[in-house]
Design an enzyme around this catalytic site. Structure first.
Site, PDB file in Angstrom:
ATOM      1  N   SER A   1      -3.771 -12.923  -5.693  1.00 54.57           N
ATOM      2  CA  SER A   1      -3.609 -11.504  -5.645  1.00 54.57           C
ATOM      3  C   SER A   1      -2.700 -10.783  -6.176  1.00 54.57           C
ATOM      4  O   SER A   1      -2.772  -9.533  -6.198  1.00 54.57           O
ATOM      5  CB  SER A   1      -4.019 -11.071  -4.227  1.00 54.57           C
ATOM      6  OG  SER A   1      -5.520 -11.677  -4.017  1.00 54.57           O
TER       7      SER A   1
ATOM      8  N   LYS B   1      -3.269  -8.197  -8.914  1.00 58.34           N
ATOM      9  CA  LYS B   1      -3.597  -6.802  -8.337  1.00 58.34           C
ATOM     10  C   LYS B   1      -2.645  -5.906  -8.691  1.00 58.34           C
ATOM     11  O   LYS B   1      -2.975  -4.692  -8.767  1.00 58.34           O
ATOM     12  CB  LYS B   1      -4.072  -6.773  -6.849  1.00 58.34           C
ATOM     13  CG  LYS B   1      -5.018  -7.603  -6.431  1.00 58.34           C
ATOM     14  CD  LYS B   1      -5.502  -7.376  -4.891  1.00 58.34           C
ATOM     15  CE  LYS B   1      -6.785  -7.874  -4.302  1.00 58.34           C
ATOM     16  NZ  LYS B   1      -7.005  -9.220  -4.456  1.00 58.34           N
TER      17      LYS B   1
ATOM     18  N   SER C   1      -5.306  -6.631   0.831  1.00 57.52           N
ATOM     19  CA  SER C   1      -5.496  -7.487  -0.548  1.00 57.52           C
ATOM     20  C   SER C   1      -7.194  -7.529  -0.702  1.00 57.52           C
ATOM     21  O   SER C   1      -7.520  -8.505  -1.244  1.00 57.52           O
ATOM     22  CB  SER C   1      -4.861  -8.803  -0.528  1.00 57.52           C
ATOM     23  OG  SER C   1      -4.792  -9.324  -2.041  1.00 57.52           O
TER      24      SER C   1
END
Length: 376
Positions: A58, A61, A116
């Site tokens: 993640s 991101k 997340s």
């Protein structure tokens, strides 16, 4: 490996040039790849397999946010369709978005950064003409940032064949994202309330909320990790293929450092944060006492008269001056209370929320980044 940023960064293993009085690197680092860099000058103080291509989890991101965040004003509202949530990987991290409910863009980004939430990523991707278009946009932005180790397959960082990045590229994403006021707000928020489900009872419609807390343990803390002094984000990740990954930004004595750590071999709980903290401690002690082993390159368009970062800022899309409930990490044991973000910029005028502005580097400014003395 690539040599973007310097020839030494293309060599395997640890790269560092210790000068007189510089502390030695921590001996208990087990990450497959890591990097310590000065966020303002771009100097890389030390690195280990900086361009090694690894699954990012993640932390990808950060690229998603840096790419998509400027496209929608934070006050825009979107009603979630079933198709918006299609295609998420099994076991995805979720913030708890419900079909048929409406959320502001501000809500969605808090879900991305704090929890997340892959569900929040997919809703924002749907607003951006779909996952496929978003992946293409992210890949193009990575190339603009000269993050050439990165291949994007899924916008949320979920494990996919061929999806890779590097400690070097993740650090570029963080550095570019931190140019944006909203990015700084979201990545430094410790906890906030998130909209719940709408209910009807006795003809009355109500919508509750629930608290969400940032999963960045150097920011929010955990039973075995205390918040790092001076921390202000940025993003963590963890998947089966990637292991634990993390990029953080912290300030001490007027110096701002970025540290990225990817996949520690030691699988102790919160090990990625412990190794990051040790690298921050080393970096603050070594700054000015080491010769850089490379640099974080500027985006391709940075020298063309455009704004640093090459993508503009979310402020330019009418996001307004709202601050949400962003709070900086608390400090234990005295000293600086760390850094937060400037959340009150209006009409180009910087409003200082506390004690003074950080250094502004002429090569690569971190605009209106300020200290704040607030507690969650």
């Amino acid at each position: 490996m690539s040599t973007v940023g310097g020839e030494l960064l293309g060599r395997p293993g640890t790269q560092v040039n210790l000068g007189g009085g510089a502390p030695v690197l921590p001996k208990d680092l087990t990450a497959r790849s890591w990097i310590v860099a000065d966020a303002e000058s771009g100097d890389i103080l030390a690195a280990h397999n900086a361009h090694w291509r690894l699954p990012p989890a993640s932390t990808l991101k950060m690229l998603f946010a840096d790419t998509v965040l400027p496209k929608f004003p934070r006050s825009e509202t979107h009603k979630v369709l079933p198709s918006d949530l299609a295609g998420m990987g099994a076991g995805s991290s979720l913030v708890g978005i419900k079909e048929g409910e409406s959320y502001t863009v501000h809500d969605l980004w808090l879900g991305v950064f704090l929890r997340s939430g892959n569900d929040a990523v997919h809703v924002l991707s749907a607003m951006n003409h779909g996952v496929g278009q978003t992946v293409r946009d992210m890949q193009a932005h990575a190339e603009e940032l000269q993050a050439l180790d990165t291949h994007v397959v899924s916008p949320d960082g979920y494990d996919e064949p061929g999806q890779v990045s590097s400690a070097y590229d993740l650090t570029l994403f963080a550095r570019s994202g931190l140019q944006k006021k909203d990015f700084r707000e979201y990545c430094s928020t410790v906890r906030t309330s998130f909209p719940g489900e709408t209910t009807k009872k006795k003809g009355k419609t109500t919508r509750g909320s629930f608290e969400i807390q940032n999963t960045n343990r150097l920011l929010a803390g955990d039973f075995d990790v205390t918040p790092y002094r001076g921390i202000a984000g940025v993003k963590n990740g963890n998947t089966t293929n990637a292991g634990a990954t993390f990029t953080g930004v912290a300030e001490r004595n007027g110096r701002v450092l970025l540290v990225t750590v990817m996949n520690p071999e030691k699988k102790e709980h919160n090990e990625v944060y412990r190794e990051t903290a040790r690298l921050f401690d080393w970096g603050f002690g070594a700054a000015g006492k080491v010769r850089p082993v490379g640099e974080l390159v500027a985006p391709k368009g940075a020298g063309t008269g455009g704004q640093a970062g090459g993508t503009g800022t979310s402020e330019g899309k009418g996001t307004g001056g709202g601050t949400g409930k962003a709070v900086a990490a608390p400090v234990k044991g005295g000293g600086s209370s760390g850094i937060g973000v400037a959340l009150a910029v209006s009409g180009g005028v910087l409003l200082l929320l506390a004690a003074g502005v950080f250094l502004v580097n002429r090569r690569w400014p971190l605009p209106d980044l300020v200290r704040r003395r607030t507690r969650p």
